[in-house]
Design an enzyme around this catalytic site. Structure first.
Site, PDB file in Angstrom:
ATOM      1  N   ASP A 382    -104.908  46.483  24.570  1.00 53.26           N
ATOM      2  CA  ASP A 382    -106.315  46.782  24.237  1.00 53.26           C
ATOM      3  C   ASP A 382    -106.765  45.941  23.045  1.00 53.26           C
ATOM      4  O   ASP A 382    -105.971  45.523  22.240  1.00 53.26           O
ATOM      5  CB  ASP A 382    -106.588  48.242  23.927  1.00 53.26           C
ATOM      6  CG  ASP A 382    -107.047  48.974  25.186  1.00 53.26           C
ATOM      7  OD1 ASP A 382    -106.917  48.424  26.280  1.00 53.26           O
ATOM      8  OD2 ASP A 382    -107.504  50.097  25.049  1.00 53.26           O
ATOM      9  N   THR A 383    -107.995  45.706  22.957  1.00 53.93           N
ATOM     10  CA  THR A 383    -108.616  44.678  22.160  1.00 53.93           C
ATOM     11  C   THR A 383    -110.050  45.093  21.848  1.00 53.93           C
ATOM     12  O   THR A 383    -110.572  45.995  22.480  1.00 53.93           O
ATOM     13  CB  THR A 383    -108.627  43.371  23.000  1.00 53.93           C
ATOM     14  OG1 THR A 383    -107.296  43.076  23.365  1.00 53.93           O
ATOM     15  CG2 THR A 383    -109.220  42.205  22.277  1.00 53.93           C
TER      16      THR A 383
END
Length: 572
Positions: A382-383
């Site tokens: 995730d980012t």
């Protein structure tokens, strides 16, 4: 009858009691656009920001209105996201950016990813029985590159002093911010796996638990860290007390990063690379990122009349998945740190190479596996993602991440942030381009994107989410260019994700993988994909990415934000 039918009949606004419409569909259809669209595009003439949290977007706009550049606003928003969305980013992670410089009318690329410990050799992993680098804990931690990335961007494109740029995030860190619904969900999931690591609970589980939706989260330690960075510059993080705190903490807990690793860190300005897709120049950063996978997929798809097939047709979905399989085999074999391997980037994104690879696709049957290509024959995740545009025409496409949500779990004392686990992406396979080595940058999933048309800026965008990112980039572009969707619809449209390809970590695809579809695709398309040999699952599992975008339309900025998360686009 749908409510929209009544509107079309000219009956205007009305309210219907549930008791009067038993069995009647109460669909919340919009009066414009496809049924999956959640809201309209945002439009403004002076500036625009699109981030994954409303407060970060507001901070970016405040900086723009105060005379800041797009880069100033992007840094301010990124710092804010490190506070409000620690489930995706923070200064313990890495950063990549593409900047459109309106003055020179050129794109600039920044690779602000960190390197592995100089004091840790591949043989140590082999001698200690590791088949892969662990996902969590001290061993996958590489030097965090974000802070140096901020200062590199700011030195070249900033206008306001860093004290003013970081001031909003510092204030909010002291005062506290309410936790929104989606972030609260991921926070709890991340904490379950990381609370065992020293320092994590003290920062991210105040009172012994994760904050629930609507609760106010405060991080005074992060406020102090930001304030020192603003006042003392990037060296306080890489050569001062903070570097020693991080290094001592890691080495006391079984890690290998040393003070010298932090002191030696530097970002790298790089030239973005591109391919032309139906008249649009699509730009990505070269390896060690996976950006060119999107370019390879577009090159493969270009030969077919995608527009005639239709957005939710089995023909298009089949070709999309097969193109992804082909590109990801090359991704697994060739993408790595170019300082350690000769990456044939030019050949991989060439049209001739795409023609060779395209010939392997059977339009009627899913492949269980493809071989990687041989670009040498041509001579050669995730980012968070955010984008900002300012009144002078500058645009920033910026992506920043801890990896796997909240990173390694390792949380140095007194600093208010956790450290990334990007080192997990190395393989331990000797001879592989992405094999672990000291002072090496791992393969990276996070990729910003940019599109120009006739040499002018057209689109700054990104789609978060590991291996979903190049798949998401391609789907957004096909939605815009082939299917004629607007900027918001292109992101709201149901997505497809193929899981199970070969990976740069050494995993190999042998069974064709799994095609996962969001709800919204027709049953006939699903049945046809299955007939062609795809294993199909329909699941809204949160793994389809997070999208933000800004498009230039004459003198108007157009913004869009991800409806699957807590994002927000706004302008002035």
């Amino acid at each position: 009858m749908r409510i929209s039918s009544f509107r079309r009949a000219g009956l205007g606004l009305f309210f219907l009691s549930a008791t009067l419409v038993s069995g009647m569909s109460m669909s919340a259809d919009r009066v414009t656009g496809p049924e999956f669209v959640t809201r309209s595009e945002v439009m403004a003439t002076h500036g625009m920001a699109a981030t994954s949290h409303p407060l970060a977007t507001q901070v970016a706009l405040d900086i723009l209105k105060a005379g800041g550049s797009a880069v100033d606003a992007a840094i301010a928003a990124n710092a804010m996201l490190g506070l409000v969305e620690p489930t995706g980013c923070g200064i313990g992670g890495d950063l990549f950016a593409i900047v459109w410089d309106a003055e020179s009318k050129q794109l600039r690329g920044l690779n602000a990813s960190g390197r592995s410990p100089r004091g840790l050799e591949l043989q140590w992993f082999l001698d200690n029985g590791y088949e892969s680098i662990p996902k969590l804990g001290p061993l996958p931690v590489s030097v965090p590159g974000t802070v140096d990335g901020w200062f590199e961007l700011h030195e070249r494109f900033g206008r306001l002093p860093m004290q003013k740029v970081l001031a909003p995030a510092i204030r909010y860190a002291w005062e506290g911010v309410p936790v929104p619904e989606v972030i609260a969900y991921y926070w709890e999931k991340n904490a379950e796996q990381r609370q065992q690591y020293p320092g994590f609970a003290e920062v991210f589980m105040p009172g012994g638990r994760v904050p629930a939706k609507g609760e106010v989260f405060r991080n005074p330690a992060l406020a102090n860290t930001y304030a020192r960075i603003a006042d003392e510059g990037r060296d306080v993080f890489y050569r001062g007390e903070m570097a020693r705190t991080m290094a001592d903490y890691l080495q006391a807990n079984g890690g290998f990063l040393a003070y010298e690793d932090f002191a030696a860190h530097r970002s790298e300005w790089v030239d973005p690379v591109s391919t032309n897709y139906r008249g649009y120049d699509v730009w990505q950063l070269p390896p060690n990122t996976q950006g060119i996978a999107a370019l390879q997929m577009l090159n493969i798809l270009e030969a077919w009349d995608i527009a005639a097939m239709g957005f939710d047709s089995p023909d298009y979905l089949h070709l999309l998945v097969e193109a992804k399989k082909l590109a990801f085999e090359d991704r697994a074999r060739f993408y790595a740190d170019p300082a350690f391997s000769d990456i044939p980037t030019g050949a991989l994104i060439s049209k001739d190479y795409a023609e060779r690879r395209r010939a392997l696709i059977d339009v009627e049957k899913a492949a269980e596996a493809f071989p990687h290509g041989d670009p040498a024959v041509l001579g050669q995740g995730d980012t968070i993602y955010l984008t900002v545009a300012d009144d002078d025409g500058n645009m920033v496409s910026l992506i920043q991440s801890n990896y796997r949500g909240m990173g390694s779990g390792m949380t140095p004392p007194g600093l208010g942030f956790g450290l990334q686990n990007r080192g997990e992406m190395f393989t331990l396979e000797p001879g592989h381009p992405n094999v672990y080595a000291p002072a090496k940058r791992p393969f990276h999933t996070i990729i910003p994107a940019f599109v120009t048309r006739d040499g002018k800026p057209w689109l700054s965008f990104g789609v978060m989410g590991g291996g979903m990112q190049p798949q998401g980039h391609v789907q957004v572009l096909v939605n815009l260019i082939d299917f004629g969707m607007n900027l918001q619809a292109a992101g709201d449209a149901p997505r497809v994700r193929h899981d199970g390809s070969s990976e740069p970590t050494g995993e190999r695809m042998t069974d064709g993988g799994v095609v996962r579809l969001e709800k919204g695709f027709p049953a006939a398309a699903i049945e046809e994909l299955q007939r062609r040999g795809h294993r199909v699952e329909v699941a809204n599992d949160g793994g389809y990415g997070g999208y933000q975008a800004i498009r230039r339309d004459g003198e108007v900025w157009v913004g869009a934000s991800e409806s699957r998360k807590d994002g927000h686009a706004a302008g002035y």
